[in-house]
Scaffold this motif. Structure first.
Motif, PDB file in Angstrom:
ATOM      1  N   GLY A   1      14.570  65.288 -30.496  1.00 15.47           N
ATOM      2  CA  GLY A   1      15.304  64.492 -29.503  1.00 15.47           C
ATOM      3  C   GLY A   1      14.527  64.352 -28.203  1.00 15.47           C
ATOM      4  O   GLY A   1      14.428  63.262 -27.636  1.00 15.47           O
ATOM      5  N   PHE A   2      13.921  65.450 -27.742  1.00 16.69           N
ATOM      6  CA  PHE A   2      13.161  65.406 -26.488  1.00 16.69           C
ATOM      7  C   PHE A   2      11.887  64.568 -26.654  1.00 16.69           C
ATOM      8  O   PHE A   2      11.472  63.866 -25.733  1.00 16.69           O
ATOM      9  N   GLY A   3      11.276  64.665 -27.832  1.00 17.40           N
ATOM     10  CA  GLY A   3      10.083  63.853 -28.103  1.00 17.40           C
ATOM     11  C   GLY A   3      10.432  62.377 -28.046  1.00 17.40           C
ATOM     12  O   GLY A   3       9.727  61.574 -27.420  1.00 17.40           O
ATOM     13  N   ALA A   4      11.548  62.031 -28.709  1.00 15.15           N
ATOM     14  CA  ALA A   4      12.002  60.636 -28.684  1.00 15.15           C
ATOM     15  C   ALA A   4      12.281  60.226 -27.245  1.00 15.15           C
ATOM     16  O   ALA A   4      11.933  59.114 -26.819  1.00 15.15           O
ATOM     17  N   ALA A   5      12.894  61.140 -26.481  1.00 13.85           N
ATOM     18  CA  ALA A   5      13.200  60.836 -25.080  1.00 13.85           C
ATOM     19  C   ALA A   5      11.912  60.610 -24.294  1.00 13.85           C
ATOM     20  O   ALA A   5      11.841  59.712 -23.453  1.00 13.85           O
ATOM     21  N   PHE A   6      10.878  61.405 -24.592  1.00  9.76           N
ATOM     22  CA  PHE A   6       9.598  61.216 -23.890  1.00  9.76           C
ATOM     23  C   PHE A   6       9.022  59.833 -24.219  1.00  9.76           C
ATOM     24  O   PHE A   6       8.587  59.102 -23.322  1.00  9.76           O
ATOM     25  N   GLY A   7       9.030  59.501 -25.520  1.00 14.20           N
ATOM     26  CA  GLY A   7       8.520  58.186 -25.942  1.00 14.20           C
ATOM     27  C   GLY A   7       9.249  57.063 -25.228  1.00 14.20           C
ATOM     28  O   GLY A   7       8.641  56.120 -24.713  1.00 14.20           O
ATOM     29  N   TYR A   8      10.568  57.187 -25.165  1.00 13.42           N
ATOM     30  CA  TYR A   8      11.364  56.158 -24.491  1.00 13.42           C
ATOM     31  C   TYR A   8      11.123  56.167 -22.984  1.00 13.42           C
ATOM     32  O   TYR A   8      11.186  55.132 -22.327  1.00 13.42           O
ATOM     33  N   THR A   9      10.863  57.361 -22.429  1.00 10.87           N
ATOM     34  CA  THR A   9      10.599  57.432 -20.987  1.00 10.87           C
ATOM     35  C   THR A   9       9.296  56.706 -20.655  1.00 10.87           C
ATOM     36  O   THR A   9       9.217  55.974 -19.663  1.00 10.87           O
ATOM     37  N   VAL A  10       8.297  56.890 -21.519  1.00  8.75           N
ATOM     38  CA  VAL A  10       7.033  56.158 -21.325  1.00  8.75           C
ATOM     39  C   VAL A  10       7.333  54.666 -21.303  1.00  8.75           C
ATOM     40  O   VAL A  10       6.895  53.922 -20.416  1.00  8.75           O
ATOM     41  N   MET A  11       8.135  54.243 -22.304  1.00  4.58           N
ATOM     42  CA  MET A  11       8.476  52.823 -22.413  1.00  4.58           C
ATOM     43  C   MET A  11       9.175  52.336 -21.135  1.00  4.58           C
ATOM     44  O   MET A  11       8.838  51.275 -20.598  1.00  4.58           O
ATOM     45  N   GLY A  12      10.097  53.161 -20.654  1.00  9.81           N
ATOM     46  CA  GLY A  12      10.853  52.785 -19.463  1.00  9.81           C
ATOM     47  C   GLY A  12       9.974  52.669 -18.238  1.00  9.81           C
ATOM     48  O   GLY A  12      10.035  51.689 -17.494  1.00  9.81           O
TER      49      GLY A  12
ATOM     50  N   VAL B   1      14.971  55.241 -20.862  1.00  9.10           N
ATOM     51  CA  VAL B   1      15.120  56.679 -20.629  1.00  9.10           C
ATOM     52  C   VAL B   1      16.454  57.191 -21.167  1.00  9.10           C
ATOM     53  O   VAL B   1      16.539  58.287 -21.718  1.00  9.10           O
ATOM     54  N   SER B   2      17.511  56.393 -21.018  1.00  5.41           N
ATOM     55  CA  SER B   2      18.842  56.842 -21.454  1.00  5.41           C
ATOM     56  C   SER B   2      19.098  56.567 -22.936  1.00  5.41           C
ATOM     57  O   SER B   2      20.073  57.083 -23.486  1.00  5.41           O
ATOM     58  N   ALA B   3      18.291  55.726 -23.567  1.00  4.57           N
ATOM     59  CA  ALA B   3      18.586  55.264 -24.931  1.00  4.57           C
ATOM     60  C   ALA B   3      18.839  56.398 -25.930  1.00  4.57           C
ATOM     61  O   ALA B   3      19.814  56.327 -26.691  1.00  4.57           O
ATOM     62  N   PRO B   4      18.004  57.465 -25.961  1.00  2.00           N
ATOM     63  CA  PRO B   4      18.258  58.498 -26.970  1.00  2.00           C
ATOM     64  C   PRO B   4      19.672  59.064 -26.900  1.00  2.00           C
ATOM     65  O   PRO B   4      20.303  59.272 -27.924  1.00  2.00           O
ATOM     66  N   LYS B   5      20.199  59.279 -25.691  1.00  6.63           N
ATOM     67  CA  LYS B   5      21.550  59.830 -25.571  1.00  6.63           C
ATOM     68  C   LYS B   5      22.596  58.818 -26.044  1.00  6.63           C
ATOM     69  O   LYS B   5      23.562  59.166 -26.711  1.00  6.63           O
ATOM     70  N   TYR B   6      22.378  57.561 -25.698  1.00  3.97           N
ATOM     71  CA  TYR B   6      23.367  56.529 -26.054  1.00  3.97           C
ATOM     72  C   TYR B   6      23.484  56.350 -27.565  1.00  3.97           C
ATOM     73  O   TYR B   6      24.503  55.865 -28.058  1.00  3.97           O
TER      74      TYR B   6
END
Lengths: 220, 290, 223
Positions: free
Chosen positions: A181-192, B206-211
């Motif tokens: 989950g945190f890895g996915a969050a990191f990937g998405y944070t990069v994207m953001g 950034v919020s997508a994983p939680k959603y």
């Protein structure tokens, strides 16, 4: 572009560059923009709160309908709000406690219902599903993974028991789910973050440089 | 060789900054035009709005500010544009203090200008911003006028025909929150949970994983995650409404689809850095052991 | 003693119980609906006042800095200039003073000073500050993302899958697996976190309502 747009675009561009100069090293231009950033943001709060909340929801109803009838409770709201500021007067600073108590009390009350009815129950219900997947192997597998994931993650967060033996192994599986989950969050944070950078670069290239060239008669 | 690779870990980070800067600048100057694939969570929102018509109302909440506008603005514009294309009535509002008002005013003004046939107050309304968080949400779910006695300019709601048609958000057919942070969650765990109003969310990456947890639990009917999600929605509009091509091909318009070129290059650069960083790390360990 | 201590705790209990009781009564005619609706409307207003609380603090500390000519006092002056520019035009707009129609645009589309400041100062400053993080996250990925052990490897692989699966060139190969990963294992992790955090928040709420947790009032448990 109108004059105020041209001037505004240049101001916005220079402020953008001032902040970006921090990438090279800390400098007075960055500090200037940083201070302006904090000040302008606070001023923005003042404007929107007065114009969008206090004026329509408090000042106008009280001015138009007086202090009788259905708007009487608004007087109370105004007093509670103003009373918050007594915390800046040392002798009567404790007055503010009552306002804070009402404010905090209401929000924790609403939050409690919101968390239990809006999060715990639906999220738990969505986990407690038919594991046979109605004959669909993939669906059954997903439901199983979901169930294992939720239980092991909750076990990891359960600190009243020492994480040893079978419990420790299960909570380790919980850590794997969390890491994913945190890895996915990191990937998405990069994207953001990259998206935000695109926004600023687009502004500089398209609106500022492109707009200026266009107003000077270059390009279409 | 190992020592040379290990030294990589000590390079001045400004070289990394420079590469990211170039990776962002070059695709903006020379667009590549990568194709966009649609994912199911985005498709579901589009499909839902496709089922709505001119007698239906969508509540569109601008719950973001300038900090994430680069991601959220293309989503918000695409959703309101879709509603206007289908003549679905829109009640726009903002609950995010740090810039929500600027976002809602900008988007409604920008997109409504593309539809001169639509009438303010009849086809769409901009209620502006309100403090109060959950208190405002609960009020507007039951009765818009209790939270918003007037629209963004102070016009009383009683004088706006659309607001006679839909008194509270619970009477609408759909609520869409374009959110940064927690407010999108509130639409799911407060408004959907207590009033049963279908909710869709466009959130920052950034919020997508939680959603995804809310999406999977059925508390949201769809999810637009970050710039990628926004580019998918733009693609869906282009496929379904070819007339939007003139809008999305405007070189002065910042669209999510154009941003995906940069996103691709920058992601590849960062993955390259991760690989290189690990090679350098292992080379350093080997050099130490030797 | 009553005013300083008991009254605030009683008010917290009352204000906390009203929305909870109201939740269990859907009928608008129920006794609790009216006070609940009043409380909701009042809290919108109190939130407005609360949002501006910090302004007083900032003014106090920055004015002090300028008076004492402390290091960086010029930047404190810039901060106050920004705040007063937006704040004064915002307040004047809200009160419709000086011919201002509000804080948005004039009827002809020209922005008021507050709207101009929002678009050309507030927006670029806010967005650039966060955009800078793109550079630092790239640097962090290079320096800190290491395959040290199994957990770190899972973290790294998930991040790379998402970064590849969400861009056009990687969507074909990684798109489906990324979507599955987001919905199922990530969904499970997030669901575990949500349930755990929600239970924690609900129990904290109860402690506040019952007066066990008092630190938000600046009180100790024994007081």
């Amino acid at each position: 572009m109108a004059g105020y747009e041209v001037f505004g675009t240049w101001v916005a561009a220079l402020l953008t560059l001032c902040l970006m100069s921090f990438l090279y090293k800390d400098n007075p231009f960055f500090r200037f923009a940083e201070a302006l950033f904090a000040g302008v943001s606070l001023g923005y709060y003042i404007g929107i709160t007065l114009d969008q909340t206090l004026r329509p929801n408090l000042f106008i109803p009280l001015a138009e309908q007086g202090v009788t009838g259905d708007t009487a409770h608004l007087r109370f709201a105004g007093l509670v709000g103003l009373n918050l500021y007594t915390r800046y007067i040392p002798k009567i600073a404790w007055f503010a406690r009552s306002s804070l108590a009402l404010y905090v009390g209401y929000y924790v009350g609403i939050n409690m219902v919101q968390k239990l009815q809006g999060e715990v129950l639906p999220q738990a219900a969505a986990t407690m599903v038919d594991l046979s997947g109605d004959g669909n192997v993939m669906s059954a597998f997903n439901s199983f993974v979901m169930l294992v994931g939720v239980i092991t993650v909750l076990m990891y967060f359960f600190f009243s028991v020492e994480h040893k033996g079978g419990f420790g192994k299960a909570s380790r599986i919980g850590i794997w789910f969390l890491m994913l989950g945190f890895g996915a969050a990191f990937g998405y944070t990069v994207m953001g973050r990259v998206s935000l950078l695109i926004g600023r670069f687009n502004f500089i290239v398209i609106q500022w440089i492109g707009g200026t060239l266009q107003s000077l008669g270059f390009g279409g | 060789m190992s020592t040379a690779l290990a030294k990589l870990t000590t390079i001045d980070r400004r070289w990394i900054f420079l590469l990211i800067g170039l990776g962002t600048l070059i695709p903006i100057l020379i667009p590549i035009g990568f194709p966009v694939t649609i994912t199911p969570p985005v498709q579901s929102i589009y499909d839902k709005i496709e089922t709505l018509g001119e007698n239906d109302v969508v509540v569109l909440s601008y719950d973001y500010g300038p900090t994430t506008a680069a991601e959220n603005e293309p989503m918000a514009d695409a959703i309101i544009r879709h509603c206007f294309l289908r003549k679905v009535k829109v009640v726009a509002l903002a609950l995010y203090p740090l810039g929500g008002l600027t976002a809602v005013n900008g988007s409604v003004t920008r997109v409504s200008a593309e539809f001169p046939g639509l009438q303010y107050g009849v086809d769409y309304v901009n209620l502006g911003y309100k403090d109060g968080g959950q208190a405002s949400m609960k009020l507007l779910a039951e009765d818009f006028s209790k939270a918003f006695p007037g629209d963004t300019n102070g016009t009383p709601l009683s004088t706006l025909p659309l607001m006679q048609k839909v008194t509270g958000a619970r009477n609408a057919q759909l609520a869409v929150s374009i959110a940064t942070g927690v407010i999108g969650e509130w639409w799911a765990n407060l408004i959907n949970a207590q009033y049963g109003l279908p909710v869709a969310v466009g959130c920052t990456a950034v919020s997508a994983p939680k959603y995804y947890a809310y999406l999977e639990a059925g508390q949201m009917l769809g999810l637009i995650g970050g710039l990628k999600g926004a580019s998918e929605y733009e693609q869906l509009l282009l496929n379904g409404y070819p007339q939007t091509k003139t809008i999305y091909s405007n070189p002065m318009l910042q669209t999510a689809s154009k941003g995906m070129d940069v996103q691709t290059i920058d992601h590849l650069i960062i993955i390259g850095f991760i690989v290189l960083g690990n090679i350098a790390y292992f080379a350093g360990r080997r050099a130490k052991q030797a | 003693m009553f005013l300083r201590l008991r009254l605030p705790l009683l008010l917290t209990l009352l204000a906390g119980l009203i929305p909870i009781i109201a939740f269990f009564f859907k009928d608008d005619a129920t006794f609790i609906k009216k006070p609940n609706s009043w409380l909701e409307q009042d809290m919108v207003i109190v939130s407005g006042f609360a949002l501006l609380l910090g302004v007083v603090n900032v003014v106090q500390s920055n004015v002090r800095k300028i008076e004492r000519r402390e290091k960086g006092w010029l930047f404190a002056a810039v901060l106050l200039f920004g705040m007063f520019f937006m704040g004064i035009f915002g307040a004047a707009g809200a009160m419709r003073l000086g011919g201002l129609p509000g804080i948005g645009n004039y009827p002809n589309g020209t922005p008021t000073p507050f709207a101009w400041g929002s678009v050309y100062m507030f927006t670029p400053l806010q967005s650039t500050m966060f955009a800078l993080l793109a550079f630092y996250i790239a640097s962090a990925a290079f320096r800190a993302f290491r395959v040290r052990n199994l957990e770190a490897t899972i973290l790294l692989v998930a991040a790379v899958f998402v970064m590849l699966g969400r861009i056009p060139v990687g969507e074909g190969a990684f798109g489906s697996v990324t979507e599955w990963m987001m919905q199922v294992p990530n969904g499970a992790a997030q669901r575990g976190i949500i349930i755990g955090a929600a239970l924690g928040a609900a129990s904290l709420s109860l402690r506040v309502i019952l007066g066990i947790e008092r630190s938000y009032l600046g009180l100790e448990k024994s007081e």
